[in-house]
Design a protein around this motif. Structure first.
Motif, mmCIF file in Angstrom:
data_model
loop_
_atom_site.group_PDB
_atom_site.id
_atom_site.type_symbol
_atom_site.label_atom_id
_atom_site.label_comp_id
_atom_site.label_asym_id
_atom_site.label_seq_id
_atom_site.Cartn_x
_atom_site.Cartn_y
_atom_site.Cartn_z
ATOM 1 N N ARG A 120 12.819 7.050 28.177
ATOM 2 C CA ARG A 120 13.205 7.001 29.516
ATOM 3 C C ARG A 120 11.847 6.912 30.279
ATOM 4 N NH1 ARG A 120 15.954 12.829 30.208
ATOM 5 N NH2 ARG A 120 17.197 11.791 28.713
ATOM 6 N N VAL A 121 11.732 6.517 31.291
ATOM 7 C CA VAL A 121 10.757 6.469 32.305
ATOM 8 C C VAL A 121 10.761 7.795 33.206
ATOM 9 C CG1 VAL A 121 9.501 5.371 34.262
ATOM 10 C CG2 VAL A 121 10.661 3.907 32.180
ATOM 11 N N GLN A 122 9.890 8.550 33.057
ATOM 12 C CA GLN A 122 9.886 9.696 33.886
ATOM 13 C C GLN A 122 9.113 9.650 35.264
ATOM 14 O OE1 GLN A 122 11.628 11.892 30.801
ATOM 15 N NE2 GLN A 122 10.921 12.673 32.943
ATOM 16 N N ALA A 159 9.909 2.290 19.110
ATOM 17 C CA ALA A 159 10.152 0.895 19.381
ATOM 18 C C ALA A 159 10.733 0.775 21.014
ATOM 19 C CB ALA A 159 11.394 0.220 18.370
ATOM 20 N N ARG A 160 11.836 1.600 21.293
ATOM 21 C CA ARG A 160 12.269 1.672 22.534
ATOM 22 C C ARG A 160 11.173 2.160 23.836
ATOM 23 N NH1 ARG A 160 14.927 -1.029 26.119
ATOM 24 N NH2 ARG A 160 16.020 0.337 27.841
ATOM 25 N N ALA A 161 10.296 2.885 23.336
ATOM 26 C CA ALA A 161 9.200 3.467 24.247
ATOM 27 C C ALA A 161 8.271 2.185 24.640
ATOM 28 C CB ALA A 161 8.432 4.530 23.709
ATOM 29 N N LEU A 162 7.822 1.500 23.472
ATOM 30 C CA LEU A 162 6.937 0.409 23.439
ATOM 31 C C LEU A 162 7.659 -0.871 24.446
ATOM 32 C CD1 LEU A 162 5.385 0.072 19.911
ATOM 33 C CD2 LEU A 162 4.345 0.923 21.976
ATOM 34 N N GLU A 163 9.140 -0.994 24.237
ATOM 35 C CA GLU A 163 9.613 -2.061 24.970
ATOM 36 C C GLU A 163 9.677 -1.924 26.423
ATOM 37 O OE1 GLU A 163 13.573 -2.343 23.289
ATOM 38 O OE2 GLU A 163 13.025 -3.115 21.660
ATOM 39 N N LEU A 164 9.992 -0.369 26.939
ATOM 40 C CA LEU A 164 9.800 0.089 28.258
ATOM 41 C C LEU A 164 8.510 -0.285 28.743
ATOM 42 C CD1 LEU A 164 11.736 3.344 28.522
ATOM 43 C CD2 LEU A 164 12.407 1.136 29.638
ATOM 44 N N ARG A 190 6.111 -2.456 27.972
ATOM 45 C CA ARG A 190 5.794 -3.810 28.072
ATOM 46 C C ARG A 190 6.888 -4.207 29.080
ATOM 47 N NH1 ARG A 190 7.028 -3.958 22.249
ATOM 48 N NH2 ARG A 190 5.029 -3.831 20.963
ATOM 49 N N ALA A 191 8.038 -3.804 29.461
ATOM 50 C CA ALA A 191 8.618 -4.343 30.589
ATOM 51 C C ALA A 191 7.986 -4.081 31.960
ATOM 52 C CB ALA A 191 10.079 -3.789 30.523
ATOM 53 N N TYR A 192 7.133 -3.035 32.094
ATOM 54 C CA TYR A 192 6.608 -2.443 33.327
ATOM 55 C C TYR A 192 5.378 -3.045 33.201
ATOM 56 C CZ TYR A 192 10.447 0.531 34.631
ATOM 57 O OH TYR A 192 11.634 1.096 35.321
ATOM 58 N N THR A 193 4.645 -3.332 32.438
ATOM 59 C CA THR A 193 3.152 -3.607 32.242
ATOM 60 C C THR A 193 2.550 -5.136 32.176
ATOM 61 O OG1 THR A 193 2.983 -3.335 30.037
ATOM 62 C CG2 THR A 193 2.431 -1.545 31.547
ATOM 63 N N ILE A 194 3.903 -5.815 31.596
ATOM 64 C CA ILE A 194 3.343 -7.349 31.410
ATOM 65 C C ILE A 194 4.053 -8.232 32.457
ATOM 66 C CG2 ILE A 194 3.366 -9.281 29.853
ATOM 67 C CD1 ILE A 194 3.367 -7.374 27.514
#
Length: 698
Positions: free
Chosen positions: A151-153, A180-185, A187-191
């Protein structure tokens, strides 16, 4: 603090400081003044008479200020650097592990608290922008917490207050770890990609993982991001002992008992002597002392061909062990323990380990024994009143309904199965189809029509010779007095299990085929001596319990932390609340206040809850027609081999790539102090000019 060029500063100091002092030695400023006598100016006479250099160097404020400014500039030339936690990227994502192993207490107070402390320290030292900020641009930081889910804090921001508040709000869980889920989150916010070229826009972000390295899916991941690993935990701490499996089942020889079993894992390199405590509700009912073998190290690249610990020297025992790509893998020592209990209904059964180790969450586990199922029994054309009498005396039998033979045969051919209203049927000398529909049946003298069963044409008397004393229907039953005056001996298919054998053929057979579960007696009840034998009552009760509860779970399946708990409640249920009533004290005595912790449902309309922590939960509700509150208990057990292994990993390998490990100041960027030293030197020079301009010369 470190120095980038101290040698250059010393060389310049040697070239500049002595000439400055020498100039003050040689400076002698005088003005010609006409005076009547030198007696009136004794100091001038002394100056004329004193020619020693050190006599000329007296207390001088200008010299002090000039030396101070020079020293500050020389220090700036040496380029001092203060160890900070900034990165070269303008955007950084902090990934904070909050899984079960992070509640370990090998560092005070817990690993999660230490990870949060280091993350807060990072936030305090981020670039905030300004004249003397490296690059002149504020660093943007995002906070993501992860366990089984992520989760994004806090999204990207440079506000230290917001970031610190987000970090402090991260709470512990007992879930498994997945990156895995943390890396997906992240990437979604950084790329950000260019829609025309489909290429990333801007520099990539830096990811910093605060974890103990006990992550289950590392070998399956691939990342192109810059990842730094901050290991959390004491590698020298003593290993952990925990419960990795807990359950219960009916005793095979006694339906009135259940056997509670637990599997204990030892991750220490020495055997562990552990007291295992069993409880029912709040009452301690027994204990056992067991010795759990020591853990051992295994090289996955070598196939020893045998299980168990391999011989290893002391050097190997001290070698680093890490999941997800380590050369050596730590295998725990395992021991199982069983404890028989009188079968109870509607209670909770707990097991706990009486020891003090670094991880408390896996030192206890629970199972919930549900309320007894009320059986509905159908009697098909019972010709003897002894059978209904025996069935009505069976505990948990709610309804005994008489079914005429025509209705039963119609059910077998038309309905193709026993209705859901019956848990089992007792058939007394009624013709059967070749294949019984799915159901549970106790059959007296009605086997001739079944496929694979054949009856002899000759009638014979018979008695029990041998029987299976371990089968549940044989519990407390003595078949030795059983005598059948007359019956047709039967032959049975090979898959049938003979429970009682006579001189001429089987007298009791268990047959399971196509969803039909049957106990078959080839004789008529009235043609035996069981009418006057108490063993008949015991057998019928055992058979009804065995068949009626067949397929019913002895205990409710416990959940794992992180799973969604679905509460199946009556439609008119109100005042629904789920609270944690018992848990391990793993963070600041959290277990003491567990009874006040009320979970918020994920979906109030569905009464679903996410249980993040292990323990015993109470689900309470009221029905519209009842004033008394009802309570159901739900067990959530840790039961994860990987989370119980709390030995921290010194490195982190994602897929085939090993991340960069940073400890303390190692590998982190330095914050330069020379701009501030130059600013101080400029301030000193300003003061020196002000003093010089106001000085009065005579």
């Amino acid at each position: 603090m470190t120095w980038a060029s101290p040698g250059l500063a010393l060389i310049v100091a040697a070239c500049v400081v002595p000439p400055l002092i020498l100039l003050y030695f040689l400076k002698l400023r005088r003005r010609e003044v006409s005076i009547p006598s030198t007696l009136l100016w004794m100091q001038s006479v002394q100056d004329l008479q004193a020619n020693a250099p050190f006599q000329r160097l007296r207390m001088n404020l200008l010299l002090f200020l000039q030396l101070l400014a020079l020293c500050l500039m020389l220090l700036a030339l040496a380029q001092p650097q203060w160890a900070g936690v900034t990165t070269s990227s303008s955007r950084t994502v902090l990934l904070i592990d909050r899984s079960g192993s992070m509640t370990a207490r090998d560092v005070e107070p817990t690993r999660l608290a230490e990870a949060k402390r280091q993350a807060v320290e990072y936030v305090k030292n981020i670039r905030t922008g300004g004249l003397f900020s490296r690059g002149g641009q504020a660093e943007q930081v995002m906070i993501i917490s992860f366990a089984q889910e992520a989760r994004v804090q806090c999204p990207f921001t440079s506000s230290q207050a917001e970031l610190t508040e987000a970090i402090e709000s991260i709470g512990p869980t007992h879930e498994r770890t997945s990156l895995a889920r943390a890396l997906e989150l992240a990437r979604a916010y950084t790329i950000n990609t260019d829609p025309e070229t489909d290429k990333p826009i801007g520099p990539p972000a830096t990811l910093i993982v605060f974890s103990d390295g006990q992550i289950r899916d590392l070998s399956d991941l691939v990342t192109r991001d810059t990842v730094l690993y901050r290991p959390i935990g004491d590698e020298a701490a003593l290993g952990n002992v925990g419960i990795v499996e807990f359950g219960a089942d009916r005793a095979p020889t006694n339906l009135s008992e259940i056997v509670v079993y637990a599997r204990i894992a030892n991750y220490r390199m020495t055997p562990a002597l552990v007291d295992v405590l069993f409880s029912v509700g709040d009452q301690l009912v027994g204990s056992k002392r067991i010795e759990v073998p020591a853990a051992y190290q295994e090289d996955p690249r070598q196939d020893t061909g045998a299980e168990g610990p391999a011989e290893s020297d002391d050097a190997e025992a001290d070698a680093p062990i890490q999941p997800g790509g380590a050369a050596l893998t730590l295998r725990p020592g395992m021991t199982g323990v069983e404890f028989p209990l009188v079968q109870a209904r509607g209670v909770t059964i707990g097991v706990s380990l009486d020891l003090d180790d670094v991880l408390k969450a896996d030192n206890q586990a629970f199972v919930v024994v549900p309320q007894a199922k009320r059986l509905r029994v159908g009697l098909v054309d019972a010709k003897s009143f002894f059978i209904p009498t025996a069935v009505e005396g069976v505990p948990f039998v709610e309804v005994v309904e008489m079914i005429p033979a025509p209705r039963f045969q119609e059910m077998m051919t038309t309905d193709r199965g026993q209705p859901d209203t019956y848990d089992m049927m007792i058939v007394d000398n009624v013709a059967l189809p070749a294949q019984l529909p799915a159901g549970r049946y106790l059959i007296f003298s009605s086997y001739e029509g079944l496929d694979g069963f054949e009856a002899s044409t000759e009638e014979k008397p018979d008695g029990a010779q041998v029987w299976d004393e371990q089968h549940p229907v044989s519990h407390w039953v003595n078949f030795n007095p059983l005598y059948v005056h007359s019956y047709h001996p039967m032959s049975v298919p090979t898959e049938a299990h003979v429970l009682v054998d006579g001189a001429f053929g089987p007298l009791l057979v268990e047959y399971v085929h196509g969803g039909a579960h049957c106990l078959i007696l080839p004789f008529e009840f009235l043609k035996s001596n069981w009418m006057l034998d108490e063993n008949m009552l015991k057998f019928v009760q055992n058979a009804v319990n065995y068949l009626g509860h067949s397929g019913q779970m002895v205990v409710s399946e416990p959940y794992e932390p992180g799973e969604t708990v679905v509460a199946r409640l009556p439609r008119d249920a109100t005042d629904i609340a789920m609270r944690l009533v018992s848990q391990a004290e793993d963070e600041g005595g959290a277990g003491a206040g567990a009874g006040r912790k009320v979970l918020t449902p994920i979906d109030p309309a569905m009464t679903t809850y996410r249980a993040e922590r292990a323990g015993l939960y109470a689900l309470s509700f009221r029905q519209s027609d009842e004033e008394e509150e009802q309570t159901r208990y739900i067990a959530v057990n840790m039961g994860s081999d990987l989370e119980s292994n709390v030995r921290p990993s010194p490195t982190l390998r994602i897929g085939t790539d090993e991340t960069r490990t940073v400890r303390g100041e190692d590998g982190l960027q330095k914050k330069p102090l020379w701009p501030w030293l130059l600013l101080a030197a400029l301030a000193v020079i300003t003061v020196e000019w002000w003093v010089y301009s106001r000085r009065a010369f005579i």
